[in-house]
Write a protein that holds these residues in place. Sequence first.
Motif, PDB file in Angstrom:
ATOM      1  N   MET A   1      -8.069  -4.956   2.575  1.00 42.48           N
ATOM      2  CA  MET A   1      -6.650  -4.970   1.666  1.00 42.48           C
ATOM      3  C   MET A   1      -5.803  -4.170   2.044  1.00 42.48           C
ATOM      4  N   ARG A   2      -5.601  -3.525   2.603  1.00 48.25           N
ATOM      5  CA  ARG A   2      -4.782  -1.825   2.759  1.00 48.25           C
ATOM      6  C   ARG A   2      -3.938  -3.029   3.918  1.00 48.25           C
ATOM      7  N   VAL A   4      -3.650  -5.434   4.603  1.00 50.84           N
ATOM      8  CA  VAL A   4      -2.490  -6.571   3.922  1.00 50.84           C
ATOM      9  C   VAL A   4      -1.218  -5.994   3.835  1.00 50.84           C
ATOM     10  N   TRP A   5      -0.955  -5.017   2.927  1.00 52.11           N
ATOM     11  CA  TRP A   5       0.262  -4.432   2.197  1.00 52.11           C
ATOM     12  C   TRP A   5       0.825  -4.057   4.002  1.00 52.11           C
ATOM     13  N   LYS A   6       0.157  -3.926   4.094  1.00 47.33           N
ATOM     14  CA  LYS A   6       1.019  -2.778   6.228  1.00 47.33           C
ATOM     15  C   LYS A   6       2.101  -3.285   6.396  1.00 47.33           C
ATOM     16  N   ILE A   8       2.749  -6.583   4.551  1.00 50.64           N
ATOM     17  CA  ILE A   8       3.729  -7.043   4.243  1.00 50.64           C
ATOM     18  C   ILE A   8       5.175  -6.227   3.787  1.00 50.64           C
ATOM     19  N   GLY A   9       4.574  -4.887   4.382  1.00 50.00           N
ATOM     20  CA  GLY A   9       5.775  -3.700   4.530  1.00 50.00           C
ATOM     21  C   GLY A   9       6.921  -4.308   5.854  1.00 50.00           C
TER      22      GLY A   9
END
Length: 55
Positions: A1-2, A4-6, A8-9
Amino acid sequence: MRNVWKWIGLAGVVGVTAGGVLVARDQRRRAAYTPNDIRARLHQRLADAERTERD
């Protein structure tokens, strides 16, 4: 999940950068016009609008 946020950022940063490039390009293009160029374009647009209105 971590991960994915990278991504997206990173996509957000790329989007903001691309938007800034487009704004800067548009500003340069508008700044390149002389007052006479702008006046001529406005007169042309008015003539086109009047011609379209008559049709």
